[in-house]
Design a protein around this motif. Structure first.
Motif, PDB file in Angstrom:
ATOM      1  N   GLU A   1       0.825  -1.216   0.000  1.00  0.00           N
ATOM      2  CA  GLU A   1       0.000   0.000   0.000  1.00  0.00           C
ATOM      3  C   GLU A   1       0.855   1.260   0.000  1.00  0.00           C
ATOM      4  N   LYS A   2       1.990   1.217   0.699  1.00  0.00           N
ATOM      5  CA  LYS A   2       2.905   2.378   0.685  1.00  0.00           C
ATOM      6  C   LYS A   2       3.427   2.644  -0.730  1.00  0.00           C
ATOM      7  N   LEU A   3       3.749   1.576  -1.443  1.00  0.00           N
ATOM      8  CA  LEU A   3       4.254   1.741  -2.815  1.00  0.00           C
ATOM      9  C   LEU A   3       3.167   2.303  -3.730  1.00  0.00           C
ATOM     10  N   ILE A   4       1.936   1.836  -3.544  1.00  0.00           N
ATOM     11  CA  ILE A   4       0.819   2.341  -4.363  1.00  0.00           C
ATOM     12  C   ILE A   4       0.626   3.842  -4.101  1.00  0.00           C
ATOM     13  N   GLU A   5       0.733   4.258  -2.829  1.00  0.00           N
ATOM     14  CA  GLU A   5       0.613   5.693  -2.496  1.00  0.00           C
ATOM     15  C   GLU A   5       1.679   6.505  -3.233  1.00  0.00           C
ATOM     16  N   LEU A   6       2.912   5.997  -3.249  1.00  0.00           N
ATOM     17  CA  LEU A   6       4.003   6.704  -3.929  1.00  0.00           C
ATOM     18  C   LEU A   6       3.777   6.727  -5.446  1.00  0.00           C
ATOM     19  N   ARG A   7       3.252   5.630  -5.981  1.00  0.00           N
ATOM     20  CA  ARG A   7       2.998   5.578  -7.434  1.00  0.00           C
ATOM     21  C   ARG A   7       1.938   6.624  -7.808  1.00  0.00           C
ATOM     22  N   ILE A   8       0.947   6.799  -6.902  1.00  0.00           N
ATOM     23  CA  ILE A   8      -0.096   7.808  -7.134  1.00  0.00           C
ATOM     24  C   ILE A   8       0.527   9.209  -7.172  1.00  0.00           C
ATOM     25  N   LYS A   9       1.625   9.377  -6.410  1.00  0.00           N
ATOM     26  CA  LYS A   9       2.344  10.664  -6.449  1.00  0.00           C
ATOM     27  C   LYS A   9       3.257  10.769  -7.673  1.00  0.00           C
ATOM     28  N   LYS A  10       3.100   9.848  -8.614  1.00  0.00           N
ATOM     29  CA  LYS A  10       3.793   9.850  -9.905  1.00  0.00           C
ATOM     30  C   LYS A  10       5.288   9.531  -9.803  1.00  0.00           C
ATOM     31  N   ILE A  11       5.657   8.840  -8.718  1.00  0.00           N
ATOM     32  CA  ILE A  11       7.031   8.328  -8.665  1.00  0.00           C
ATOM     33  C   ILE A  11       7.100   7.148  -9.647  1.00  0.00           C
ATOM     34  N   PRO A  12       8.070   7.172 -10.585  1.00  0.00           N
ATOM     35  CA  PRO A  12       8.129   6.083 -11.574  1.00  0.00           C
ATOM     36  C   PRO A  12       8.338   4.713 -10.922  1.00  0.00           C
ATOM     37  N   VAL A  13       7.741   3.687 -11.531  1.00  0.00           N
ATOM     38  CA  VAL A  13       7.859   2.316 -11.001  1.00  0.00           C
ATOM     39  C   VAL A  13       9.336   1.922 -10.825  1.00  0.00           C
ATOM     40  N   ALA A  14      10.173   2.305 -11.791  1.00  0.00           N
ATOM     41  CA  ALA A  14      11.596   1.901 -11.723  1.00  0.00           C
ATOM     42  C   ALA A  14      12.263   2.428 -10.451  1.00  0.00           C
ATOM     43  N   TYR A  15      11.916   3.642 -10.023  1.00  0.00           N
ATOM     44  CA  TYR A  15      12.501   4.170  -8.777  1.00  0.00           C
ATOM     45  C   TYR A  15      11.954   3.405  -7.569  1.00  0.00           C
ATOM     46  N   LEU A  16      10.695   2.991  -7.638  1.00  0.00           N
ATOM     47  CA  LEU A  16      10.089   2.294  -6.501  1.00  0.00           C
ATOM     48  C   LEU A  16      10.692   0.904  -6.298  1.00  0.00           C
ATOM     49  N   ILE A  17      10.988   0.228  -7.415  1.00  0.00           N
ATOM     50  CA  ILE A  17      11.553  -1.122  -7.261  1.00  0.00           C
ATOM     51  C   ILE A  17      13.078  -1.111  -7.363  1.00  0.00           C
ATOM     52  N   GLY A  18      13.640   0.058  -7.765  1.00  0.00           N
ATOM     53  CA  GLY A  18      15.109   0.215  -7.754  1.00  0.00           C
ATOM     54  C   GLY A  18      15.841  -0.428  -8.914  1.00  0.00           C
ATOM     55  N   THR A  19      15.100  -0.878  -9.943  1.00  0.00           N
ATOM     56  CA  THR A  19      15.775  -1.461 -11.114  1.00  0.00           C
ATOM     57  C   THR A  19      15.009  -1.135 -12.393  1.00  0.00           C
ATOM     58  N   LYS A  20      15.726  -1.210 -13.522  1.00  0.00           N
ATOM     59  CA  LYS A  20      15.095  -1.065 -14.836  1.00  0.00           C
ATOM     60  C   LYS A  20      15.857  -1.930 -15.832  1.00  0.00           C
ATOM     61  N   GLU A  21      15.117  -2.703 -16.626  1.00  0.00           N
ATOM     62  CA  GLU A  21      15.777  -3.541 -17.615  1.00  0.00           C
ATOM     63  C   GLU A  21      16.152  -2.721 -18.834  1.00  0.00           C
ATOM     64  N   PHE A  22      17.380  -2.880 -19.295  1.00  0.00           N
ATOM     65  CA  PHE A  22      17.867  -2.201 -20.496  1.00  0.00           C
ATOM     66  C   PHE A  22      18.812  -3.166 -21.194  1.00  0.00           C
ATOM     67  N   PHE A  23      18.594  -3.372 -22.486  1.00  0.00           N
ATOM     68  CA  PHE A  23      19.451  -4.262 -23.282  1.00  0.00           C
ATOM     69  C   PHE A  23      19.532  -5.656 -22.642  1.00  0.00           C
ATOM     70  N   GLY A  24      18.430  -6.090 -22.033  1.00  0.00           N
ATOM     71  CA  GLY A  24      18.380  -7.423 -21.424  1.00  0.00           C
ATOM     72  C   GLY A  24      19.087  -7.507 -20.075  1.00  0.00           C
ATOM     73  N   LEU A  25      19.565  -6.364 -19.556  1.00  0.00           N
ATOM     74  CA  LEU A  25      20.273  -6.370 -18.266  1.00  0.00           C
ATOM     75  C   LEU A  25      19.444  -5.579 -17.264  1.00  0.00           C
TER      76      LEU A  25
END
Ligand code: SAM
Ligand code: GLN
Length: 282
Positions: A58-82
């Protein structure tokens, strides 16, 4: 509360708050909290969640509603398969930038000589680390004006085991580089015209301004990088830059004015002109 129920509720909340991809975001965030794959949310749909899991989600959903990007919330982003580590000090690497990365890999693989390249404005390190990973005998230097983004890039270089083939430098564009010459120079510089920044999606406004603002016409970094590159390129070396919407004609002109040859424009999957590359004349 079951997985199925909480996903329905969260999706509705995100939808009401005008999040573009509510179901997908809810699934990614719940899979993150449960440390499982998204598919498991379907196979275990009736599983009961603990109070602790519910409260973290629920805390993460609240932050997402504040338009924090998902990648910042989970701390990772896939790029070039990495799977790159990211935080609010770095631009989240975009799929479009894979075109620039691929272009550099193809050039370096056929380059006859030492495969050393320079990445200007490395951010999370996504471009240079992907090149190093897929072009085994290459070496990189990477610069960024932001000390904090370099901490993330260094972490990623270690994570992907390429830290022995890259040197990171903090400073303005080429300034920390000295006298070195490279087979290729690559950059995804800030290219949004200053006045357009306030019109961007709220999510993008939560990314570092310094990673986005390309000056009044968005072209400041191209003028500097393209005019200074010849001094840092080997004969026949490649300069490749990512460009924004409607910038191809103007950026191509800057390449031509600086005596580059074989100027090529590459399109992204949406058919938009996304990368310009050119060779230093022999
Ligand atoms: N290369 C990364 C990527 O493609 O995901 C980040 C690209 S981001 C659009 C631009 C990067 O340039 C940011 O990390 C920003 O800190 C950096 N930057 C901005 N001004 C700079 C300067 N004067 N010298 C070096 N880097 C700069
Ligand atoms: N592609 C980014 C965006 O869409 C901009 C990155 C940049 O300025 N290089 O916001």
């Amino acid at each position: 509360m079951t997985i199925k129920k909480i996903l329905i509720q969260a999706t509705l909340r995100l939808e009401e708050n005008k999040i573009d991809t509510p179901r997908l975001d809810a699934e990614i965030l719940l899979a993150y909290v449960l440390n499982c794959r998204r598919l498991t949310l379907y196979t275990d749909a009736e599983k009961i969640l603990t109070d602790e899991q519910i409260s973290r989600f629920e805390k993460l959903i609240e932050l997402r509603i504040k338009k924090i990007p998902v990648a910042y919330l989970i701390g990772t982003k896939e790029f070039f398969g990495l799977n790159f580590v990211v935080n609010e000090n770095v631009l989240i690497p975009r799929p479009d930038t894979e075109i620039l990365t691929q272009c550099a890999i193809e050039f370096l693989q056929t380059f006859d000589g030492e495969k050393n390249f320079l990445d200007i404005g490395t951010g999370s390190g996504a471009i240079c680390i992907s090149i190093l990973k897929f072009c085994k005998n290459s070496f990189a230097a990477a610069t960024d004006i932001s000390e904090k983004s370099l901490e993330v890039a260094k972490f990623n270089a270690k994570k992907f085991n390429v830290d022995d083939r890259v040197n990171f430098f903090c400073g303005n564009l080429f300034e920390p580089i000295g006298e070195k010459k490279f087979a290729a120079i690559i950059s995804n510089p800030p290219y949004i015209p200053t006045a357009e920044i306030k019109t961007l999606q709220d999510e993008v406004k939560n990314e570092p301004l310094r990673a986005l603002d390309g000056g009044e016409d968005g072209l400041n970094f191209y003028r500097e990088i393209i005019s200074k590159s010849p001094k840092f390129l080997l004969n026949g070396g490649l300069l490749a830059v990512e460009i924004g919407i409607n910038q191809a004609v103007a950026v191509k002109k800057i390449f031509a004015e600086n005596n580059f040859c074989d100027i090529e424009i590459l399109k992204d999957l949406a058919g938009l002109e996304r990368v310009i590359c050119a060779r230093q004349k022999f």
